[in-house]
Design a protein around this motif. Structure first.
Motif, PDB file in Angstrom:
ATOM      1  N   GLN A  29      -2.514  10.918  -8.901  1.00  0.00           N
ATOM      2  CA  GLN A  29      -1.395  11.417  -8.859  1.00  0.00           C
ATOM      3  C   GLN A  29      -1.172  10.308  -9.143  1.00  0.00           C
ATOM      4  O   GLN A  29      -1.673   8.925  -9.334  1.00  0.00           O
ATOM      5  N   ALA A  30       0.332   9.761 -10.109  1.00  0.00           N
ATOM      6  CA  ALA A  30       1.368   8.377 -10.582  1.00  0.00           C
ATOM      7  C   ALA A  30       0.803   7.742  -9.554  1.00  0.00           C
ATOM      8  O   ALA A  30       1.343   7.605  -8.551  1.00  0.00           O
ATOM      9  N   GLY A  90      -5.642   4.331  -3.072  1.00  0.00           N
ATOM     10  CA  GLY A  90      -4.334   4.376  -3.168  1.00  0.00           C
ATOM     11  C   GLY A  90      -3.276   4.886  -3.087  1.00  0.00           C
ATOM     12  O   GLY A  90      -3.251   6.640  -2.931  1.00  0.00           O
ATOM     13  N   GLN A  91      -2.257   4.585  -2.821  1.00  0.00           N
ATOM     14  CA  GLN A  91      -0.795   5.187  -2.315  1.00  0.00           C
ATOM     15  C   GLN A  91      -0.279   6.126  -3.725  1.00  0.00           C
ATOM     16  O   GLN A  91      -0.114   5.091  -4.704  1.00  0.00           O
ATOM     17  N   ALA A  92       0.062   7.102  -3.702  1.00  0.00           N
ATOM     18  CA  ALA A  92       0.985   8.070  -4.713  1.00  0.00           C
ATOM     19  C   ALA A  92       2.391   7.194  -4.780  1.00  0.00           C
ATOM     20  O   ALA A  92       3.143   7.104  -4.053  1.00  0.00           O
ATOM     21  N   SER A  93       2.603   6.778  -6.255  1.00  0.00           N
ATOM     22  CA  SER A  93       4.434   6.557  -5.735  1.00  0.00           C
ATOM     23  C   SER A  93       5.088   7.613  -5.207  1.00  0.00           C
ATOM     24  O   SER A  93       4.742   8.926  -5.678  1.00  0.00           O
ATOM     25  N   TYR A 114       3.625   4.857 -17.308  1.00  0.00           N
ATOM     26  CA  TYR A 114       3.620   6.120 -18.204  1.00  0.00           C
ATOM     27  C   TYR A 114       3.690   6.798 -17.321  1.00  0.00           C
ATOM     28  O   TYR A 114       4.384   7.970 -17.243  1.00  0.00           O
ATOM     29  N   PRO A 115       2.997   7.410 -16.817  1.00  0.00           N
ATOM     30  CA  PRO A 115       2.579   8.712 -16.181  1.00  0.00           C
ATOM     31  C   PRO A 115       4.095   8.557 -14.518  1.00  0.00           C
ATOM     32  O   PRO A 115       4.353   9.600 -14.201  1.00  0.00           O
ATOM     33  N   ILE A 116       3.955   7.403 -14.124  1.00  0.00           N
ATOM     34  CA  ILE A 116       5.746   7.102 -12.843  1.00  0.00           C
ATOM     35  C   ILE A 116       6.009   7.492 -13.589  1.00  0.00           C
ATOM     36  O   ILE A 116       7.444   8.213 -13.255  1.00  0.00           O
TER      37      ILE A 116
END
Ligand code: FES
Length: 273
Positions: A29-30, A90-93, A114-116
């Protein structure tokens, strides 16, 4: 083994690799990252996820060849394989519809941004993106960022493209002229992220940064990636990598990076003996 299925040179010393890793791609995920090892003897390095394709089972990562391992990675070609590729970590945005938001990316930090940015746009935000680099030839993903933004602004330190100056000049302008900025995301060199938080603080605009300290295990066990946030010790690999930028102890983060830069120089010198 994790095969490199495509490579691209984005700028001098900046490369894009698409790597076959279906299990990672299925969950990525982003905002998350991966840790890889080039070969059996290699060190583990964290790299951000610049994109993922669940159907093809691939992860795109973009890196700058600045240290011993990233140079070794950059020397690989399409068809070569990596021995380890662990993630997503890590944690996704935390993506939601905030309203008007600004995404600020500097240098290779534009890659994880970019993906965020895309996810924020898909969530219905009005997205103003500001990307920057030292010069035009080092600017990456301009078209990709434009495609997921309502407005894209560019800054280069030397003025070879877009605004001559820093991304923070443009950010201040956007906050003052457009107003009503609900959130800022900033990813790039530590000094840039610190400058962004310094810019948004007087306007009280919540600002998320993505910390990129040295990482070893990526599981919260070794402590290598510790950062101080709101006077509490956090591990970027499990608690982050995103944090409230107004609470980060930037002086400490910069001091810790400087220590590891010296270590890196020693490793490169030893490897070339
Ligand atoms: Fe070891 Fe985060 S990398 S605790």
């Amino acid at each position: 083994m994790y095969q490199i299925v495509a490579t691209k040179v984005l700028a001098p010393t900046i490369k894009l690799f698409e790597i076959k890793a279906p299990m990672v791609a299925a969950k990525a995920q982003a905002g998350q990252f991966i840790i890889l090892r080039v070969d059996e003897e290699g060190e583990r390095i964290p790299l951000t996820i610049a994109d993922y394709n669940r159907d093809a089972g691939t992860i795109t990562t973009i890196f700058q060849e600045i240290g011993y391992t990233t140079k070794k990675l950059g020397a690989l070609n399409e068809g070569d394989s990596l021995v380890d590729f662990v993630g997503p970590l890590g944690q996704a945005s935390e993506i939601e519809n905030f309203g008007r938001i600004v995404c600020v990316g500097g240098g290779v930090g534009v890659a994880p941004l970019y993906p965020i940015t895309r996810a924020l746009k898909e969530a219905g935000n009005e997205v103003i993106s500001i990307i920057g680099a030292r010069s035009k030839d080092l600017l990456i993903l301009e078209d990709e960022m434009r495609s997921v933004s309502d407005t894209l602004l560019v800054a280069t330190d030397d003025g070879s493209y877009g605004h001559k100056g820093f991304v923070t000049d443009l950010l201040k302008q956007v906050i003052e002229e457009k107003g009503d900025v609900k959130h800022v995301w900033a990813i790039g060199p530590v000094v840039m992220m610190r400058a962004v938080t310094g810019t948004t603080k007087p306007y009280e605009v919540p600002t998320i940064v993505s910390m990129n300290p040295i990482m070893v295990d990526g599981t919260g066990m070794c402590g290598a990636c510790r950062v101080s946030v709101g006077n509490e010790t956090k591990f970027a690999c499990v608690d982050g990598p995103e944090f409230d930028g107004h609470l980060v102890d930037w002086d400490l983060a910069i001091r810790r990076l400087a220590i590891f830069k010296d270590e890196e120089k020693r490793a490169e010198a030893a490897a070339s003996c």
